[in-house]
Write a protein that holds these residues in place. Structure first.
Motif, PDB file in Angstrom:
ATOM      1  N   ALA A   1       9.959   9.304 -11.714  1.00 41.30           N
ATOM      2  CA  ALA A   1       8.801   8.539 -11.237  1.00 41.30           C
ATOM      3  C   ALA A   1       9.225   7.154 -10.778  1.00 41.30           C
ATOM      4  N   LEU A   2      10.106   6.503 -11.552  1.00 42.77           N
ATOM      5  CA  LEU A   2      10.597   5.187 -11.145  1.00 42.77           C
ATOM      6  C   LEU A   2      11.448   5.273  -9.884  1.00 42.77           C
ATOM      7  N   GLU A   3      12.180   6.379  -9.730  1.00 41.99           N
ATOM      8  CA  GLU A   3      12.976   6.583  -8.512  1.00 41.99           C
ATOM      9  C   GLU A   3      12.057   6.751  -7.299  1.00 41.99           C
ATOM     10  N   ALA A   4      10.966   7.494  -7.461  1.00 43.26           N
ATOM     11  CA  ALA A   4      10.000   7.648  -6.364  1.00 43.26           C
ATOM     12  C   ALA A   4       9.350   6.309  -6.032  1.00 43.26           C
ATOM     13  N   LEU A   5       9.082   5.504  -7.052  1.00 50.58           N
ATOM     14  CA  LEU A   5       8.525   4.177  -6.836  1.00 50.58           C
ATOM     15  C   LEU A   5       9.541   3.281  -6.123  1.00 50.58           C
TER      16      LEU A   5
ATOM     17  N   ASP B   1       0.847  -1.191   0.000  1.00 45.14           N
ATOM     18  CA  ASP B   1       0.000   0.000   0.000  1.00 45.14           C
ATOM     19  C   ASP B   1       0.880   1.238   0.000  1.00 45.14           C
ATOM     20  N   LEU B   2       0.599   2.143  -0.945  1.00 42.02           N
ATOM     21  CA  LEU B   2       1.302   3.419  -1.015  1.00 42.02           C
ATOM     22  C   LEU B   2       0.377   4.501  -0.497  1.00 42.02           C
ATOM     23  N   ASP B   3       0.908   5.397   0.334  1.00 40.20           N
ATOM     24  CA  ASP B   3       0.064   6.477   0.838  1.00 40.20           C
ATOM     25  C   ASP B   3      -0.023   7.601  -0.203  1.00 40.20           C
ATOM     26  N   GLY B   4      -0.809   8.601   0.091  1.00 37.88           N
ATOM     27  CA  GLY B   4      -1.030   9.707  -0.832  1.00 37.88           C
ATOM     28  C   GLY B   4       0.231  10.481  -1.172  1.00 37.88           C
ATOM     29  N   TYR B   5       1.125  10.637  -0.202  1.00 35.34           N
ATOM     30  CA  TYR B   5       2.365  11.373  -0.457  1.00 35.34           C
ATOM     31  C   TYR B   5       3.260  10.633  -1.450  1.00 35.34           C
ATOM     32  N   GLN B   6       3.365   9.325  -1.281  1.00 30.82           N
ATOM     33  CA  GLN B   6       4.174   8.537  -2.199  1.00 30.82           C
ATOM     34  C   GLN B   6       3.577   8.556  -3.603  1.00 30.82           C
ATOM     35  N   MET B   7       2.258   8.415  -3.696  1.00 25.37           N
ATOM     36  CA  MET B   7       1.599   8.441  -4.999  1.00 25.37           C
ATOM     37  C   MET B   7       1.702   9.813  -5.648  1.00 25.37           C
ATOM     38  N   GLU B   8       1.621  10.863  -4.846  1.00 23.70           N
ATOM     39  CA  GLU B   8       1.730  12.213  -5.400  1.00 23.70           C
ATOM     40  C   GLU B   8       3.120  12.428  -6.011  1.00 23.70           C
ATOM     41  N   ALA B   9       4.161  11.949  -5.348  1.00 18.87           N
ATOM     42  CA  ALA B   9       5.525  12.083  -5.886  1.00 18.87           C
ATOM     43  C   ALA B   9       5.658  11.316  -7.199  1.00 18.87           C
ATOM     44  N   ILE B  10       5.117  10.117  -7.245  1.00 18.37           N
ATOM     45  CA  ILE B  10       5.188   9.296  -8.462  1.00 18.37           C
ATOM     46  C   ILE B  10       4.399   9.952  -9.590  1.00 18.37           C
ATOM     47  N   LEU B  11       3.163  10.352  -9.308  1.00 21.07           N
ATOM     48  CA  LEU B  11       2.306  10.916 -10.355  1.00 21.07           C
ATOM     49  C   LEU B  11       2.793  12.275 -10.848  1.00 21.07           C
ATOM     50  N   ASP B  12       3.283  13.116  -9.945  1.00 23.84           N
ATOM     51  CA  ASP B  12       3.787  14.427 -10.379  1.00 23.84           C
ATOM     52  C   ASP B  12       4.992  14.278 -11.302  1.00 23.84           C
ATOM     53  N   ALA B  13       5.907  13.385 -10.950  1.00 15.74           N
ATOM     54  CA  ALA B  13       7.073  13.158 -11.813  1.00 15.74           C
ATOM     55  C   ALA B  13       6.638  12.578 -13.150  1.00 15.74           C
ATOM     56  N   TRP B  14       5.696  11.645 -13.118  1.00 13.45           N
ATOM     57  CA  TRP B  14       5.225  11.021 -14.361  1.00 13.45           C
ATOM     58  C   TRP B  14       4.528  12.043 -15.260  1.00 13.45           C
TER      59      TRP B  14
ATOM     60  N   ASP C   1      11.873   4.362  -4.100  1.00 12.32           N
ATOM     61  CA  ASP C   1      11.913   4.839  -2.714  1.00 12.32           C
ATOM     62  C   ASP C   1      10.776   4.230  -1.898  1.00 12.32           C
ATOM     63  N   ALA C   2       9.594   4.129  -2.505  1.00  7.90           N
ATOM     64  CA  ALA C   2       8.457   3.522  -1.810  1.00  7.90           C
ATOM     65  C   ALA C   2       8.721   2.049  -1.523  1.00  7.90           C
ATOM     66  N   LEU C   3       9.347   1.355  -2.475  1.00  5.81           N
ATOM     67  CA  LEU C   3       9.688  -0.051  -2.251  1.00  5.81           C
ATOM     68  C   LEU C   3      10.713  -0.192  -1.128  1.00  5.81           C
ATOM     69  N   GLU C   4      11.698   0.709  -1.106  1.00  4.36           N
ATOM     70  CA  GLU C   4      12.721   0.669  -0.057  1.00  4.36           C
ATOM     71  C   GLU C   4      12.098   0.930   1.309  1.00  4.36           C
ATOM     72  N   ASP C   5      11.137   1.852   1.379  1.00  2.37           N
ATOM     73  CA  ASP C   5      10.459   2.134   2.648  1.00  2.37           C
ATOM     74  C   ASP C   5       9.743   0.898   3.179  1.00  2.37           C
ATOM     75  N   ASP C   6       9.357  -0.008   2.273  1.00  2.00           N
ATOM     76  CA  ASP C   6       8.644  -1.208   2.685  1.00  2.00           C
ATOM     77  C   ASP C   6       9.587  -2.394   2.913  1.00  2.00           C
ATOM     78  N   GLY C   7      10.900  -2.172   2.809  1.00  6.01           N
ATOM     79  CA  GLY C   7      11.853  -3.217   3.131  1.00  6.01           C
ATOM     80  C   GLY C   7      12.509  -3.910   1.952  1.00  6.01           C
ATOM     81  N   TYR C   8      12.192  -3.512   0.744  1.00  8.54           N
ATOM     82  CA  TYR C   8      12.847  -4.120  -0.414  1.00  8.54           C
ATOM     83  C   TYR C   8      14.237  -3.515  -0.586  1.00  8.54           C
ATOM     84  N   PRO C   9      15.186  -4.275  -1.146  1.00  8.89           N
ATOM     85  CA  PRO C   9      16.546  -3.737  -1.315  1.00  8.89           C
ATOM     86  C   PRO C   9      16.546  -2.548  -2.277  1.00  8.89           C
ATOM     87  N   PRO C  10      17.521  -1.653  -2.151  1.00  9.13           N
ATOM     88  CA  PRO C  10      17.536  -0.447  -2.982  1.00  9.13           C
ATOM     89  C   PRO C  10      17.760  -0.719  -4.470  1.00  9.13           C
TER      90      PRO C  10
END
Length: 187
Positions: A154-158, A133-146, A160-169
């Motif tokens: 946009a892919l970098e913001a995505l 689940d991505l919150d509004g702030y994460q989605m806003e960063a992705i959508l604004d860049a896109w 970052d969201a994956l890293e926040d959830d524990g996925y490797p960088p």
């Protein structure tokens, strides 16, 4: 299929407008979204400047005769790149209501396909399903860049969201993986 195309489909959803492959598709999408004649003229002027041709030549490219087809085929790659990255086309693509909802309430990210962490030169992928689940702030960063035509940001913001959830960088997926932004459940 490029990562930008995957992101285009994710932002616009299954019922959204497809990735414009040529000038006629882009102009059709702009017209369908209610672009004014002045906005369309500016779009053609900017495309002409990008291609290094006259506005009249761009106008001819929208018609279908032999002479114009030669000119279009000469610039096919440049036209496709310009059309896919133009902020006017992106901001009008898809449902504004859907984008607003994702910016305000967030969305569920689902990536289905071959993916995994890049380790040095190797890319050991396997078929996986990633859901978070991505919150509004994460989605806003992705959508604004896109919407500004910057797929890399946009892919970098995505990422970052994956890293926040524990996925490797260095987590990434192969082209053609099913990337989707789904609505959150009403809990």
């Amino acid at each position: 299929m490029a990562a930008g195309d995957d992101l285009w489909k994710a932002v616009n959803g299954r019922a959204g407008s497809p990735v414009p492959g040529n000038l006629a598709d882009a102009i059709g999408q702009l017209e369908a979204a209610g672009a004014t004649k002045k906005e369309l003229a500016q779009f053609k002027k900017d495309l002409a400047a990008s291609l290094g041709v006259t506005v009249r030549q761009v106008q001819r490219m929208t018609t279908r005769t032999g002479r114009e087809t030669r000119s279009t085929s000469k610039h096919t790659g440049q036209i496709a790149d310009f059309v896919r990255k133009d902020p006017r086309v992106r901001s009008r693509a898809g449902s504004q209501r859907r984008k607003s909802r994702m910016k305000n309430r967030g969305a569920k990210l689902r990536i289905r396909g071959n993916q995994g962490p890049k380790v040095g030169k190797s890319f050991p992928t396997r078929n996986r399903l990633v859901e978070l689940d991505l919150d509004g702030y994460q989605m806003e960063a992705i959508l604004d860049a896109w919407e500004n035509g910057d797929d890399d940001a946009a892919l970098e913001a995505l990422q970052d969201a994956l890293e926040d959830d524990g996925y490797p960088p260095n987590w990434s997926w192969e082209d053609g993986a099913g990337v989707e932004f789904l609505g959150l459940s009403r809990e």
